[in-house]
Design a protein around this motif. Structure first.
Motif, PDB file in Angstrom:
ATOM      1  N   ALA A  27     -83.404  24.864  40.214  1.00  7.91           N
ATOM      2  CA  ALA A  27     -84.050  23.608  40.737  1.00  7.91           C
ATOM      3  C   ALA A  27     -83.143  22.614  41.348  1.00  7.91           C
ATOM      4  N   THR A  28     -81.870  22.513  40.892  1.00 12.26           N
ATOM      5  CA  THR A  28     -80.956  21.638  41.556  1.00 12.26           C
ATOM      6  C   THR A  28     -80.313  22.394  42.715  1.00 12.26           C
ATOM      7  N   THR A  29     -80.032  23.743  42.759  1.00 10.28           N
ATOM      8  CA  THR A  29     -79.462  24.188  43.700  1.00 10.28           C
ATOM      9  C   THR A  29     -80.661  24.318  45.091  1.00 10.28           C
ATOM     10  N   PHE A  30     -81.766  24.612  44.699  1.00  6.91           N
ATOM     11  CA  PHE A  30     -82.751  24.475  45.675  1.00  6.91           C
ATOM     12  C   PHE A  30     -82.963  23.169  46.550  1.00  6.91           C
ATOM     13  N   ILE A  31     -82.874  22.141  45.630  1.00  4.81           N
ATOM     14  CA  ILE A  31     -83.217  20.712  46.128  1.00  4.81           C
ATOM     15  C   ILE A  31     -81.675  20.489  46.960  1.00  4.81           C
ATOM     16  N   GLY A  32     -80.785  20.758  46.440  1.00  4.41           N
ATOM     17  CA  GLY A  32     -79.299  20.465  46.996  1.00  4.41           C
ATOM     18  C   GLY A  32     -79.244  21.194  48.544  1.00  4.41           C
ATOM     19  N   PHE A  86     -79.977  29.120  49.274  1.00  2.00           N
ATOM     20  CA  PHE A  86     -81.383  29.308  48.722  1.00  2.00           C
ATOM     21  C   PHE A  86     -81.411  30.888  48.021  1.00  2.00           C
ATOM     22  N   PRO A  87     -80.627  31.620  48.501  1.00  2.00           N
ATOM     23  CA  PRO A  87     -80.503  33.046  47.535  1.00  2.00           C
ATOM     24  C   PRO A  87     -80.106  32.801  46.460  1.00  2.00           C
ATOM     25  N   TRP A 141     -80.962  32.669  40.318  1.00  2.68           N
ATOM     26  CA  TRP A 141     -80.783  32.050  39.178  1.00  2.68           C
ATOM     27  C   TRP A 141     -82.272  31.576  38.694  1.00  2.68           C
ATOM     28  N   PHE A 142     -83.413  31.638  39.494  1.00  2.77           N
ATOM     29  CA  PHE A 142     -84.795  31.535  39.020  1.00  2.77           C
ATOM     30  C   PHE A 142     -85.251  32.586  38.615  1.00  2.77           C
ATOM     31  N   ILE A 143     -84.587  33.724  38.708  1.00  6.13           N
ATOM     32  CA  ILE A 143     -84.838  35.185  38.090  1.00  6.13           C
ATOM     33  C   ILE A 143     -84.410  35.214  36.469  1.00  6.13           C
ATOM     34  N   GLY A 144     -83.643  34.274  36.506  1.00  6.87           N
ATOM     35  CA  GLY A 144     -82.943  34.133  35.035  1.00  6.87           C
ATOM     36  C   GLY A 144     -83.787  33.497  33.996  1.00  6.87           C
ATOM     37  N   ILE A 145     -84.683  32.627  34.470  1.00  4.78           N
ATOM     38  CA  ILE A 145     -85.827  31.891  33.726  1.00  4.78           C
ATOM     39  C   ILE A 145     -86.714  33.234  33.108  1.00  4.78           C
TER      40      ILE A 145
END
Length: 538
Positions: free
Chosen positions: A391-396, A488-489, A494-498
């Protein structure tokens, strides 16, 4: 009387054996033990490690400052030559050689990190940090005494070797002793020293170089680090969770005592001539045995390292976390190197380095701390860490990408500052996953391989690749946008890690003895709590 004496002799060894058997139990239970350093508290340990980490990055900032502010000797057509300034001027280095100095420490860091992590399996980790800091102090002093390019390059490599022990082992120590509900916050405080130290080093190196000489900057760093290097040897060693104290010296003493007693007994029985006849053979056999033992230890150390590496490489949670970290560090590394130049060319900033440095230090501190505290508020778990990272990486990434689309300088600064706040929030969570997705005894290796990976595949190649990209398209705005889009990648990985099945192996290992047979020595915090509880009950 004779019978009584014999009984007392038999009773005494029995009592001694009982006493020696009870001592390890007391140590492992967390009660007050003579082996527990009384001076150390968890907060003091965190403060000490933060200062050491700060000094490590002050050194990096100082050498980078010298690279920016130094200049080579120049000569006019009339034959008038200027002396130049900084290391580049004193040694008459070209830009390529000057660039090598800023990254030479990486060679030592990348080679030595896995070695120190592997040695932590058999040697006390706290002593290893002391040894590493000693190498760092000597190497930094060598930088100040260097006389030409190769001498300072070798010293910079040794600086990386010294830093490797601390980078691999400090975070597991902090993780052991941090309160359960504040583990990520403590890690965030520790990693907050990275942007802070780098920015302070940049200012420190510039001030010392301008007012005195670049050599004094290195001497100052060595003086500040020396007490911590000494502390690693004079204080009673701390133990890391998943590792037992090394008792090799005690075992050796016991063996020597037994051999001595046997020899005395045989001499008293008239067997001296047998020993004198076989003494040469015994010594030769002992020497050969010791050589075989050394070879065996090296072989076992290598096999253990290979086995642990295999475990890491098949751990999906660890691999996904590190892959996201590599993509993230690719961008951050290029930002730190090319950011001021891009800002100067796009927005015509007069003090681009100071502006970028100021934004980085403020956003680095606030963002890193916020990421740690937010994860603890969410309940620090691996799944929540991946959620926060993505979330933070995407928003950043959205804010940083939008910032470079602005034509206005103020719009750029506002959006870029917000983007960096979110981007830096990753430091606590990403290292929390590295520490908790593996068994406690593998945490040093986990941190070491993570560090090696993000540098080899991240910030080391990113700066030259971005340079090549800029040479081809010759547009800093497009180059900055392409670079930023790689965030973005990183967020996607990291989203996959969820959705991966994750187990917090640190929490699962809360038992007196782990399957590998290593004693889980109680960390400082638990020991202090146990002492408080014991005194309250009394």
């Amino acid at each position: 009387m004779v019978i009584q004496d014999e009984a007392e002799k038999k009773k005494k060894p029995s009592e001694e054996a009982k006493s020696s058997a009870e001592t390890p139990m007391a140590s492992s239970s967390g009660a007050a033990s003579p082996a527990t350093p009384s001076w150390f508290t968890p907060r003091r340990l965190l403060i000490i490690f933060c200062v050491i980490n700060l000094l490590n990055y002050v050194d990096r900032g100082a050498i980078a400052s010298n690279g920016v502010n130094g200049s080579r000797r120049t000569c006019t057509k009339s034959g008038t030559c200027s002396s130049g300034s900084g290391i580049q001027g004193d040694f008459n280095l070209n830009n390529f050689q000057d660039g090598i100095l800023s990254s030479a420490f990486m060679v030592g860091l990348l080679i030595a990190s896995p070695i120190f992590a592997s040695l932590a399996e058999s040697l006390n980790p706290f002593r290893l940090i002391g040894a590493g800091l000693s190498v760092w102090t000597i190497a930094v002093t060598g930088c100040g005494l260097s006389f030409e390019f190769w001498s300072i390059t070798i010293c910079r490599m040794l600086v990386g070797v010294g830093e490797a022990s601390f980078i691999s082992l400090a975070a597991p120590f902090i993780d052991d002793n941090a309160p359960t509900a504040q583990k990520t916050a403590w890690l965030a405080i520790f990693y907050m020293c990275i942007p802070t130290g780098y920015a302070l080093g940049y200012v420190y190196g510039g001030l010392v170089g301008d007012h005195f000489n670049w050599r004094f900057a290195f001497f100052g760093e060595a003086i500040l680090m020396l007490p911590f290097a000494v502390l690693g040897f004079v204080m009673k060693p701390l133990q890391m969770k998943g590792f037992s104290p090394t008792d090799s010296k005690k075992a050796l003493t016991a063996v020597e005592t037994t051999v001595s007693q046997v020899q005395d007994s045989d001499v008293s029985n008239g067997k001296l001539e047998t020993f004198s006849g076989e003494e040469q053979f015994r010594r030769r056999s002992s020497h050969e045995s010791s050589e075989l033992t050394v070879v065996s230890k090296i072989r076992n150390q290598f096999l253990r390292f290979a086995k642990d590496m295999k475990v890491l490489l098949v751990d999906k949670v660890y691999i996904v976390n590190v892959l996201g970290y590599i993509a993230y560090n690719f961008v951050i590394g290029a930002y730190s190197y090319w950011g001021p130049k891009a800002g100067y060319n796009i927005y015509h900033m007069t003090n681009a380095d100071m502006i970028f440095g100021g934004i980085t230090i403020v956003c680095g501190i606030l963002g890193t701390l916020a990421g740690g505290f937010v994860l603890d508020f969410m309940t620090n778990s691996i799944s929540n860490a991946f959620k926060l990272l993505s979330a933070t990486t995407f928003i950043g990434a959205v804010f940083c990408f939008s910032a470079f689309c602005f034509k206005s300088l103020y719009g750029f600064l506002a959006f870029f500052a917000i983007g960096e706040l979110f981007v830096f929030a990753t430091q606590g969570p990403v290292n929390f996953i590295c520490l908790h997705c593996v068994a406690p005894n593998m945490r040093p290796l986990s941190m070491a391989i993570s560090t090696v990976s993000i540098h080899i595949f991240g910030d080391v190649p990113s700066s030259p690749l971005v340079g090549v990209l800029q040479d081809n398209i010759n547009n800093w705005r497009k180059t900055a946008l392409i670079l930023t889009s790689i965030l973005f990648p990183a967020a996607g990985i990291w989203f996959i890690g969820i959705f991966l099945k994750s187990v917090d192996r640190f929490k699962d290992s809360e038992n007196p003895v782990n399957p590998g047979g290593r004693s889980n020595t109680t960390p400082l915090l638990e020991g202090n709590l146990a002492e408080t509880k014991s005194s309250a009950e009394a």
